[in-house]
Motif scaffolding. Structure first.
Motif, PDB file in Angstrom:
ATOM      1  N   ALA A   4       0.810  -1.214   0.000  1.00 57.91           N
ATOM      2  CA  ALA A   4       0.000   0.000   0.000  1.00 57.91           C
ATOM      3  C   ALA A   4       0.844   1.266   0.000  1.00 57.91           C
ATOM      4  O   ALA A   4       0.489   2.254  -0.628  1.00 57.91           O
ATOM      5  N   ARG A   5       1.952   1.281   0.720  1.00 55.77           N
ATOM      6  CA  ARG A   5       2.752   2.497   0.799  1.00 55.77           C
ATOM      7  C   ARG A   5       3.956   2.447  -0.131  1.00 55.77           C
ATOM      8  O   ARG A   5       4.856   3.281  -0.005  1.00 55.77           O
ATOM      9  N   ASP A   6       4.026   1.508  -1.029  1.00 50.01           N
ATOM     10  CA  ASP A   6       5.046   1.557  -2.071  1.00 50.01           C
ATOM     11  C   ASP A   6       4.848   2.833  -2.888  1.00 50.01           C
ATOM     12  O   ASP A   6       3.725   3.308  -3.061  1.00 50.01           O
ATOM     13  N   VAL A   7       5.947   3.371  -3.396  1.00 47.86           N
ATOM     14  CA  VAL A   7       5.906   4.638  -4.123  1.00 47.86           C
ATOM     15  C   VAL A   7       6.100   4.378  -5.615  1.00 47.86           C
ATOM     16  O   VAL A   7       7.101   3.777  -6.029  1.00 47.86           O
ATOM     17  N   ALA A 175       9.308  10.670  -1.783  1.00 47.65           N
ATOM     18  CA  ALA A 175       8.976   9.264  -1.545  1.00 47.65           C
ATOM     19  C   ALA A 175       8.758   9.003  -0.054  1.00 47.65           C
ATOM     20  O   ALA A 175       7.834   8.272   0.344  1.00 47.65           O
ATOM     21  N   GLU A 176       9.589   9.614   0.793  1.00 47.44           N
ATOM     22  CA  GLU A 176       9.444   9.430   2.236  1.00 47.44           C
ATOM     23  C   GLU A 176       8.148  10.057   2.753  1.00 47.44           C
ATOM     24  O   GLU A 176       7.540   9.546   3.703  1.00 47.44           O
ATOM     25  N   MET A 177       7.710  11.154   2.145  1.00 45.09           N
ATOM     26  CA  MET A 177       6.429  11.747   2.548  1.00 45.09           C
ATOM     27  C   MET A 177       5.287  10.765   2.340  1.00 45.09           C
ATOM     28  O   MET A 177       4.360  10.672   3.155  1.00 45.09           O
ATOM     29  N   ILE A 258       9.809   3.835  -7.177  1.00 43.08           N
ATOM     30  CA  ILE A 258      10.991   4.296  -6.459  1.00 43.08           C
ATOM     31  C   ILE A 258      11.175   3.317  -5.311  1.00 43.08           C
ATOM     32  O   ILE A 258      10.548   3.414  -4.256  1.00 43.08           O
ATOM     33  N   GLY A 259      12.027   2.338  -5.520  1.00 41.77           N
ATOM     34  CA  GLY A 259      12.144   1.236  -4.570  1.00 41.77           C
ATOM     35  C   GLY A 259      13.015   1.543  -3.375  1.00 41.77           C
ATOM     36  O   GLY A 259      12.805   1.018  -2.283  1.00 41.77           O
ATOM     37  N   GLY A 260      14.044   2.373  -3.584  1.00 35.68           N
ATOM     38  CA  GLY A 260      14.965   2.628  -2.495  1.00 35.68           C
ATOM     39  C   GLY A 260      15.606   3.992  -2.577  1.00 35.68           C
ATOM     40  O   GLY A 260      15.829   4.519  -3.672  1.00 35.68           O
ATOM     41  N   VAL A 261      15.894   4.564  -1.425  1.00 34.92           N
ATOM     42  CA  VAL A 261      16.552   5.869  -1.325  1.00 34.92           C
ATOM     43  C   VAL A 261      17.771   5.714  -0.427  1.00 34.92           C
ATOM     44  O   VAL A 261      17.649   5.220   0.704  1.00 34.92           O
ATOM     45  N   GLY A 262      18.947   6.129  -0.921  1.00 41.99           N
ATOM     46  CA  GLY A 262      20.163   6.079  -0.128  1.00 41.99           C
ATOM     47  C   GLY A 262      20.805   7.450  -0.028  1.00 41.99           C
ATOM     48  O   GLY A 262      20.948   8.138  -1.047  1.00 41.99           O
TER      49      GLY A 262
END
Length: 414
Positions: A4-7, A175-177, A258-262
């Motif tokens: 549900a919260r996947d971006v 994405a974090e929002m 957007i699967g990942g943020v580093g």
């Protein structure tokens, strides 16, 4: 599978040195065209600037925006609004309450045209001739503010400033929002409008610009052994991010996830990357871990690759260090060879390219590499697009900035 919260990315917008929108920009990139050109002005002669070319915007804002809009916005905000409107329309103009809609549009430098022109006006004509809108036009949050006003975004309007990593970090924050539940939809990206004699002279003074005045289109040459610096570019790129649940409920077309943020910082030098690449490795590893992915999943990297001697090779060494033998199947693209360096807009535009690469299964080419650097450690896509494999795949967009900022975004197929 998505949760549900996947971006997901449902809209793309841009105005760049290659085109006035995403389709024309992407088409030009796949064709290996350059947006660098000799500037139609006398700045080099008048101010004794050693560079007379840049990757200037392809479609002028006055061809798109109304006159009242042009008068109240700095070019950096003009570009952002143009890109945001395209992205919003491309996403199907999603119905979302303003309290669930956010705006995160960053700039590395902000309204430099307004600031410097205002200083000239003050010196030459006095304080009474300054525009009443000078402060709202020059502030670095002006682009995101105008985008939020345009779309009615009330979940937050943010402008993260991290030099040349600003646009990518904005998308990561957007994405974090969504992940945190603050918003269902976020319009995120970056913009820059610094093709002005002072910033160009300043970059030239730092000896980071290419001096190939006789060959502007061939000046940006990442990974070429004869590279001599970057080409200043301008423009903006914006993506519409949504929670997977919100996108599915309205039947939206999804480009990618957007699967990942580093994120990391070097704490090494104000302009030079840590030669060990420790921070770059940490950012890429963080993006992989955030997505639950490994190096084996990554088939494409859109590199930061500005055409500087040290920076280009530090990045490929970092990729090799993290990926090991998995780097052998990574298709590396350096799209600044065509667009020039959009500074605060670069990471956003290169995220758009990365999303399109995943969606279309095509890695864009790197041009102007006549003599590949023998220390290049990752397979480079040169001159022609490279096909990406079918199935579940992932790509990384790297963005690094003065101050030691490192951002890696991991993009996965929908």
């Amino acid at each position: 599978m998505t949760s549900a919260r996947d971006v997901v990315v449902t809209g793309l917008g841009a105005t760049t040195p290659l085109g006035g929108d995403v389709p024309s920009t992407w088409e030009a990139a796949l064709a290996g065209k350059s947006g660098a050109r000799t500037m139609d002005n006398d700045w080099a002669e008048r101010y004794e600037i050693p560079v007379n070319f840049a990757a200037t915007i392809k479609v002028k804002p006055e061809e798109v925006l109304k006159r009242p809009e042009l008068k109240r916005m700095d070019p950096s905000a003009q570009y952002a609004v143009i890109a945001a409107r395209e992205a919003w329309k491309d996403a199907g103009e999603p119905e979302v309450a303003g309290e669930r809609l956010g705006s995160v549009v960053s700039s590395g430098i902000g309204g430099v045209w307004t600031l410097l022109d205002g200083w000239d006006t003050l010196r030459e004509r006095g304080a009474r001739r300054l525009l009443p809108m000078t402060v709202p036009m020059l502030m670095p949050n002006s682009p995101t503010a105008f985008v939020s006003l345009d779309l009615g975004a009330r979940a937050g309007a943010h402008a993260l400033v991290s030099a040349c990593a600003s646009g990518a970090e904005a998308i990561g924050y957007g994405a974090e929002m969504i992940r945190s539940g603050r918003a269902d939809v976020v319009v995120a990206g970056g913009t820059e409008a610094t093709i002005h004699p002072m910033p160009i002279a300043a970059f030239a003074a730092s000896r980071t610009l290419s001096l190939r005045n006789d060959d502007p289109e061939g000046a940006s040459r990442p990974y070429d052994a004869d590279r001599d610096g970057f080409v200043v570019g301008e423009g903006a790129a914006v993506v519409v991010l949504e929670s997977a649940e919100h996108a599915a409920a309205r039947g939206a077309r999804v480009y990618a996830r957007i699967g990942g943020v580093g994120l990391s910082s070097d704490a090494y030098h104000i302009t030079s990357p840590d030669p060990d690449g420790t921070g770059q490795v940490a950012a890429m590893r963080g993006a992989l871990e955030d997505a639950g992915a490994t190096g084996a999943d990554v088939v494409h990297v859109n590199a930061h690759a500005t055409s500087t001697k040290v920076g280009d090779l530090t990045e490929t060494a970092s990729i090799r260090r993290l990926f090991g033998s998995d780097a052998d199947h990574v298709q590396l693209s350096a799209t600044k060879s065509m667009t020039g360096h959009l500074l605060g807009g670069a990471g956003a535009l290169e995220t758009v390219f990365t999303v399109k690469a995943i969606a279309d299964r095509l890695a864009p080419p790197t041009i102007n590499v006549a003599n590949p650097d023998p220390e290049l450690q990752v397979p480079l896509v040169r001159d022609e697009p490279a096909k990406l494999p079918g199935g579940d795949i992932a790509a990384i967009n790297n963005s690094f900035g003065f101050g030691g900022h490192n951002v890696a975004l991991l993009v996965q197929n929908a």
